[in-house]
Write an enzyme that holds these catalytic residues in place. Structure first.
Site, PDB file in Angstrom:
ATOM      1  N   ILE A 278       0.805  -1.329   0.061  1.00  0.00           N
ATOM      2  CA  ILE A 278      -0.023  -0.078  -0.232  1.00  0.00           C
ATOM      3  C   ILE A 278       0.793   1.283   0.066  1.00  0.00           C
ATOM      4  O   ILE A 278       0.726   2.152  -0.893  1.00  0.00           O
ATOM      5  CB  ILE A 278      -0.825  -0.062   1.014  1.00  0.00           C
ATOM      6  CG1 ILE A 278      -1.944  -1.016   1.294  1.00  0.00           C
ATOM      7  CG2 ILE A 278      -1.744   1.315   1.101  1.00  0.00           C
ATOM      8  CD1 ILE A 278      -2.900  -1.334   2.270  1.00  0.00           C
TER       9      ILE A 278
ATOM     10  N   GLY B   4       7.113   4.771   4.483  1.00  0.00           N
ATOM     11  CA  GLY B   4       7.392   5.811   4.950  1.00  0.00           C
ATOM     12  C   GLY B   4       8.662   5.595   5.886  1.00  0.00           C
ATOM     13  O   GLY B   4       9.268   4.703   5.823  1.00  0.00           O
ATOM     14  N   THR B   5       8.746   6.519   6.927  1.00  0.00           N
ATOM     15  CA  THR B   5      10.203   6.611   7.672  1.00  0.00           C
ATOM     16  C   THR B   5       9.769   5.511   8.678  1.00  0.00           C
ATOM     17  O   THR B   5      10.948   4.899   9.240  1.00  0.00           O
ATOM     18  CB  THR B   5      10.248   7.858   8.368  1.00  0.00           C
ATOM     19  OG1 THR B   5       9.080   8.247   9.046  1.00  0.00           O
ATOM     20  CG2 THR B   5      10.693   8.887   7.230  1.00  0.00           C
ATOM     21  N   TYR B   6       8.558   5.105   8.916  1.00  0.00           N
ATOM     22  CA  TYR B   6       8.387   4.038  10.019  1.00  0.00           C
ATOM     23  C   TYR B   6       8.535   2.849   9.130  1.00  0.00           C
ATOM     24  O   TYR B   6       8.714   1.879  10.325  1.00  0.00           O
ATOM     25  CB  TYR B   6       7.041   4.160  10.575  1.00  0.00           C
ATOM     26  CG  TYR B   6       6.088   4.059   9.438  1.00  0.00           C
ATOM     27  CD1 TYR B   6       5.550   2.659   9.333  1.00  0.00           C
ATOM     28  CD2 TYR B   6       5.487   4.833   8.707  1.00  0.00           C
ATOM     29  CE1 TYR B   6       4.506   2.207   8.347  1.00  0.00           C
ATOM     30  CE2 TYR B   6       4.591   4.618   7.818  1.00  0.00           C
ATOM     31  CZ  TYR B   6       4.136   3.429   7.594  1.00  0.00           C
ATOM     32  OH  TYR B   6       3.221   3.195   6.660  1.00  0.00           O
ATOM     33  N   GLY B   7       8.395   2.405   8.326  1.00  0.00           N
ATOM     34  CA  GLY B   7       8.251   1.098   7.475  1.00  0.00           C
ATOM     35  C   GLY B   7       7.396   1.143   6.354  1.00  0.00           C
ATOM     36  O   GLY B   7       7.349   1.947   5.484  1.00  0.00           O
ATOM     37  N   ARG B   8       6.755   0.000   6.384  1.00  0.00           N
ATOM     38  CA  ARG B   8       5.683  -0.232   5.068  1.00  0.00           C
ATOM     39  C   ARG B   8       4.359  -0.935   5.490  1.00  0.00           C
ATOM     40  O   ARG B   8       4.244  -1.409   6.610  1.00  0.00           O
ATOM     41  CB  ARG B   8       6.354  -1.253   4.287  1.00  0.00           C
ATOM     42  CG  ARG B   8       7.690  -1.041   3.800  1.00  0.00           C
ATOM     43  CD  ARG B   8       8.346  -1.969   2.871  1.00  0.00           C
ATOM     44  NE  ARG B   8       9.751  -1.622   2.217  1.00  0.00           N
ATOM     45  CZ  ARG B   8      10.583  -1.954   2.668  1.00  0.00           C
ATOM     46  NH1 ARG B   8      10.598  -2.756   3.950  1.00  0.00           N
ATOM     47  NH2 ARG B   8      11.786  -1.864   2.183  1.00  0.00           N
ATOM     48  N   VAL B   9       3.410  -0.741   4.738  1.00  0.00           N
ATOM     49  CA  VAL B   9       1.815  -1.130   5.044  1.00  0.00           C
ATOM     50  C   VAL B   9       1.612  -1.783   3.834  1.00  0.00           C
ATOM     51  O   VAL B   9       1.946  -1.361   2.646  1.00  0.00           O
ATOM     52  CB  VAL B   9       1.080   0.095   5.131  1.00  0.00           C
ATOM     53  CG1 VAL B   9      -0.244  -0.191   5.397  1.00  0.00           C
ATOM     54  CG2 VAL B   9       1.515   1.022   6.215  1.00  0.00           C
TER      55      VAL B   9
ATOM     56  N   LYS C  76       0.720  -3.185   9.300  1.00  0.00           N
ATOM     57  CA  LYS C  76       1.732  -1.959   9.233  1.00  0.00           C
ATOM     58  C   LYS C  76       3.080  -2.495   9.847  1.00  0.00           C
ATOM     59  O   LYS C  76       3.119  -3.036  11.142  1.00  0.00           O
ATOM     60  CB  LYS C  76       1.225  -0.877  10.301  1.00  0.00           C
ATOM     61  CG  LYS C  76       2.141   0.537  10.208  1.00  0.00           C
ATOM     62  CD  LYS C  76       1.198   1.431  11.133  1.00  0.00           C
ATOM     63  CE  LYS C  76       2.101   2.886  11.138  1.00  0.00           C
ATOM     64  NZ  LYS C  76       1.487   3.998  11.968  1.00  0.00           N
TER      65      LYS C  76
ATOM     66  N   ASP D  45      -3.232  14.760  15.388  1.00  0.00           N
ATOM     67  CA  ASP D  45      -2.876  14.525  14.009  1.00  0.00           C
ATOM     68  C   ASP D  45      -4.223  14.414  13.056  1.00  0.00           C
ATOM     69  O   ASP D  45      -4.082  13.688  12.013  1.00  0.00           O
ATOM     70  CB  ASP D  45      -1.822  13.546  13.765  1.00  0.00           C
ATOM     71  CG  ASP D  45      -1.234  14.056  12.307  1.00  0.00           C
ATOM     72  OD1 ASP D  45      -1.200  15.031  11.933  1.00  0.00           O
ATOM     73  OD2 ASP D  45      -0.402  13.064  11.902  1.00  0.00           O
TER      74      ASP D  45
END
Length: 429
Positions: A33, A36-41, A57, A159
């Site tokens: 999907i 980002g900086t955190y990882g992948r979805v 996630k 947010d």
């Protein structure tokens, strides 16, 4: 001598790990999907009998140069896991489970086919027509219903924006991405500590823009006002340019964003907001040009009715203590006018007005999570929409982030908004 006699803890850990069911044992990965900086979805299908679709996630380990190292769990991930495990509400995205595998964290969420940003994009770029009043009210009511639940659980989201608010194919709104959320009841540390910048710039309340160190749940209500205005006009109401943090991570004066707000709502003064003079950026604000209130004119062609204007005006009160609460917003007369909100926000819409389901890709899929064969990837269109009903009271220069949970909804694709700008997260660890 056996392994058990040599190192009983090692034997125990090996036996425990071998007994664990891995992500690939429980889910079939259907596609990628976003990242980002955190990882992948990823979009995934449960291997259980129900075959339910989920969003997975994956938080990736930190990198130091070319060597991947494990440095622990991020503050954002801890918050998101801890808060999601304690809450349950129809209008808040549900966390099914958390899996730790090979020093990576996997959060398995319920899946939603759309988000608010996708709906805005569909109407502005494809249909080229405004969102109907019925859909606008239904989306807004459900958003406030979910927010009221969070606030009653002493959770402030911090947010809220279109990309973080999901919608199922059955027209049910789901608030997502609690990565910046905080408990407001007896927090372990002040809200300002660790997160000097919260809320994506276009949805950031004036008290935050003016440097307030202490704030409350009303920052979420301001963000709801911005989201409602964006749904009504198909573009952000306060589209300012964000001034970046300096090299010492000091928060700069957000002049352009404040001016965008003042141009619509007028320049605030101490009579309507007594605490204004105590704001850290008050002296900088006083140097700006003075503007008159023109929200009524803005609403004339967008909110349709006088009660719609009154509703938005109450969400945009400068004084946080005078701003509508989520609870009182749900009781506003705007929702009592026809058309009234429906539980299924898409109820009665012709098929072409409902945004298409998001596309998934096969890029960036790690070898540990192989994709099924092309013949097995038909996807899942989701359950049929339930019938709508009335009176719910019983119950992209777009800033943002490919790192947000809102990206589970796919947005408009590619981590970009309708204007094509890369999203970014306004957060400090």
């Amino acid at each position: 001598m056996s392994m058990f006699n040599q190192d009983p803890m090692r034997y125990y850990r090996t036996k425990r790990d071998n007994a664990k069911r891995r992500v690939g044992d429980k889910y079939t990965i259907l596609g990628f999907i976003s990242s980002g900086t955190y990882g992948r979805v990823y979009k995934a299908q449960s291997k259980e009998a129900d075959g339910r679709i989920h969003a997975i996630k994956k938080f990736k380990p930190d990198k130091e140069g070319e060597v991947v190292t494990y440095t622990g769990i991020s503050q954002s991930a801890i918050r998101e896991i801890a808060l999601n495990r304690e809450i349950s509400h129809e209008n808040v995205v549900a966390l099914k489970e958390v899996i730790l595998e090979d020093k990576s964290i996997y959060m398995i969420f319920e899946y939603a086919e759309h988000d608010f940003l996708q709906v805005i994009h569909h109407h502005s770029q494809t249909l080229r027509s405004p969102i109907s009043l019925s859909v606008l009210k239904s989306l807004t009511y459900q958003l406030l219903n979910g927010l009221l639940y969070l606030h009653e659980c002493h959770i402030i989201h911090r947010d809220l924006k279109p990309a973080n608010i999901l919608i199922t194919s059955g027209g049910i709104v789901k608030i997502g991405d609690l990565g910046l959320a905080r408990l407001t009841h007896e927090p372990l540390q002040p809200l300002f500590a660790g997160d000097k910048v919260v809320v994506t710039i276009w949805y950031r309340a004036p008290e935050l823009l003016l440097g307030a160190k202490h704030y409350n749940k009303s920052v979420d209500v301001w963000a709801v006002g911005c989201v409602v205005a964006e749904l009504a006009s198909l573009r952000p109401i306060f589209k300012g340019e964000e001034a970046k943090l300096d090299s010492k991570k000091n928060v700069p004066f957000q002049k352009d964003q404040l001016l965008k707000i003042f141009e619509v709502l007028g320049t605030p003064d101490e009579r309507e907001w007594p605490a204004l003079k105590d704001m850290p950026e008050y002296h900088n604000m006083k140097r700006l040009d003075t503007y008159q209130f023109r929200l009524f004119d803005w609403c004339a062609s967008r909110m349709k009715t006088h009660q719609g204007y009154e509703f938005l005006k109450a969400l945009f009160a400068y004084d946080p203590d005078a701003r509508l609460s989520a609870k009182n917003a749900l009781k506003h007369r705007w929702f009592q006018e026809e058309p009234k909100p429906t539980r299924n926000a898409f109820f009665g819409l012709p098929p072409h007005q409902i945004p298409p389901h998001r596309r998934i890709s096969h890029d960036e899929v790690p070898s540990m999570m192989p994709l099924p064969s092309a013949a097995a990837q038909g996807g899942n269109p989701g359950p049929p929409a339930p019938p709508g009903f009335q009176n719910l009271s019983q119950g992209a220069g777009r800033p943002g982030s490919t790192a947000s949970f809102g990206s589970l909804s796919g947005g408009t694709g590619g981590g970009r908004d309708t204007a094509g700008h890369v999203r970014k997260k306004s957060r400090l660890a």
